[in-house]
Enzyme design. Sequence first.
Site, PDB file in Angstrom:
ATOM      1  N   LYS A 164     -25.839 -86.677  15.576  1.00 20.58           N
ATOM      2  CA  LYS A 164     -26.530 -86.280  14.343  1.00 20.58           C
ATOM      3  C   LYS A 164     -25.745 -86.852  13.173  1.00 20.58           C
ATOM      4  O   LYS A 164     -24.694 -86.343  12.802  1.00 20.58           O
ATOM      5  CB  LYS A 164     -26.602 -84.758  14.190  1.00 20.58           C
ATOM      6  CG  LYS A 164     -27.561 -84.317  13.073  1.00 20.58           C
ATOM      7  CD  LYS A 164     -27.242 -82.970  12.499  1.00 20.58           C
ATOM      8  CE  LYS A 164     -26.304 -83.045  11.322  1.00 20.58           C
ATOM      9  NZ  LYS A 164     -26.853 -83.773  10.125  1.00 20.58           N
ATOM     10  N   GLU A 219      -9.448 -78.622  -1.778  1.00 22.04           N
ATOM     11  CA  GLU A 219      -9.960 -79.985  -1.681  1.00 22.04           C
ATOM     12  C   GLU A 219     -11.078 -80.191  -2.702  1.00 22.04           C
ATOM     13  O   GLU A 219     -12.061 -79.465  -2.723  1.00 22.04           O
ATOM     14  CB  GLU A 219     -10.479 -80.260  -0.274  1.00 22.04           C
ATOM     15  CG  GLU A 219     -10.887 -81.704  -0.068  1.00 22.04           C
ATOM     16  CD  GLU A 219     -11.296 -82.006   1.370  1.00 22.04           C
ATOM     17  OE1 GLU A 219     -10.959 -83.104   1.850  1.00 22.04           O
ATOM     18  OE2 GLU A 219     -11.945 -81.152   2.007  1.00 22.04           O
ATOM     19  N   CYS A 276     -11.226 -87.949   3.191  1.00 29.54           N
ATOM     20  CA  CYS A 276     -10.423 -86.797   3.605  1.00 29.54           C
ATOM     21  C   CYS A 276      -8.930 -87.082   3.509  1.00 29.54           C
ATOM     22  O   CYS A 276      -8.122 -86.158   3.460  1.00 29.54           O
ATOM     23  CB  CYS A 276     -10.794 -86.365   5.024  1.00 29.54           C
ATOM     24  SG  CYS A 276     -10.707 -87.681   6.241  1.00 29.54           S
ATOM     25  N   GLU A 323     -12.080 -82.902  13.083  1.00 34.92           N
ATOM     26  CA  GLU A 323     -11.212 -83.427  12.035  1.00 34.92           C
ATOM     27  C   GLU A 323     -11.865 -83.079  10.703  1.00 34.92           C
ATOM     28  O   GLU A 323     -13.043 -83.347  10.498  1.00 34.92           O
ATOM     29  CB  GLU A 323     -11.019 -84.941  12.178  1.00 34.92           C
ATOM     30  CG  GLU A 323     -10.241 -85.334  13.427  1.00 34.92           C
ATOM     31  CD  GLU A 323      -8.839 -84.751  13.498  1.00 34.92           C
ATOM     32  OE1 GLU A 323      -8.278 -84.376  12.432  1.00 34.92           O
ATOM     33  OE2 GLU A 323      -8.303 -84.641  14.610  1.00 34.92           O
TER      34      GLU A 323
END
Length: 482
Positions: A175, A383, A284, A250
């Site tokens: 997906k 973040e 990231c 991750e």
Amino acid sequence: MTEANENYVDGEWVPSETGETAAVYDPANPSEVVGEYQQSSAADAADAVAAAAAAKDEWADTPGPERGAILREAGKILDDRKEELTDLLVAEEGKARPEAAGEVQRAIDIFYYFATKASDLGGTVKASSGRNTNLYTREKPVGVAALITPWNYPIAIPAWKLAPALAAGNAVVIKPASIAPGVVVEIAKALGEAGLPDGVFNVVTGPGSEVGSEFIESDGTDAVSFTGSSHVGEMVYDQATDAGKRVQTEMGGKNPTLIAASADPAEAAEIVATGGFGTTGQSCTACSRALVHEDVYDAFVDALVAEAESIDVGPGDDHEMGPQVSADELESTLEYIDIAQSEGATLAAGGGTPDGDAVADGHFVEPTVFTDVDHDMRIAQEEVFGPVVAVVKVSDFEEGLELANDVDYGLSASIVTDDHTEANRFVDEVESGVVKVNEKTTGLELHVPFGGVKRSSSETWREQGDEGLEFYTIEQTVYDNY
């Protein structure tokens, strides 16, 4: 009217049973539709899993060199189409063209790399303690791997999950991110043309609540690999482990660069700017914290502000930094900028949306630098996922190392120093899955492992390199008494 892209299931392009599609828009020009994709349901996802389950045994029995040849041919097809894939990536995700071209090349290189590794899979022979016995191991595929991939590297991350899964003999369902699914559709076309058997690779677009959940919970899938935010990844991990699946996640980062007293401020600023503002900060591994020794703080800030203000922001085709991928991502970044100012940080550069006709309609934001940041501020702990760097003054190496570790994440970290002892201590003591010395936090080699610690990773299996194959294989030990 744009013709809708269909799902790829059992070697066929098929529409969703919902009859619904969703548009993907150019983030540099949000009124422009780049493509239409299926808004699929759990039933569509179940069909893909069934196709993969039916195809997995034949693919597992295919010799490794033959699997590798198909991956190599797919890589060649992608290489032949590099320009059009780059165009698509710029249009859907908004990356600056050099960044988009580099990502496409990375995916091509990954296919070539794992095409070669497919021939190396086998096992090891050990000496038996008994006579007349052969003792050895075999590497067997897990079965059906379910991949859920993000929008920020929409071809590279699917490639580094998919290529080792196929090389190891697994069937795959994927997906892709709904914001930028087009390049995964193109991978499916390349693999089909390269001769991959029907059902071995299946693509279903649509919402994670429908497609992703079915992939994770289905009895037909055996492993789940996810890349995305920590919040979603932790839910995926719980859902997958509750379903008894092998799982790899991750996730996010809050990546520091420690600027030592011995660092050249201008060089350090260039390293931080490249790591923090490259890919519009939507990585990231992006540098979002600069922990700067007080002796070089002022000179570093001046140099970093100059770097930020020199960046040419606009549509990715002909500018240095492209837009954020969506209105929601832009809104989130601007909200963090407001929060930082309300908490007392000093806005030293950027902080708003740029002016000009080229950027009037897109999701653009200025490269932003905050100084006078306390490390307990949200801008230093959470973040942001935009081109925002928080600069924190530290009194010495010890304080810098302590603050580098004083977050919930541990994905990538770097130090800029001329002191070899400091560099070695940083490598030894920083809590991070990737550590760099005198380099930006971003950028990864494809033949070494990648992954984080703490909330950046499930800390189960690493991705890429030889370790990237381990997640997709199960070791079988054979005792052959002749």
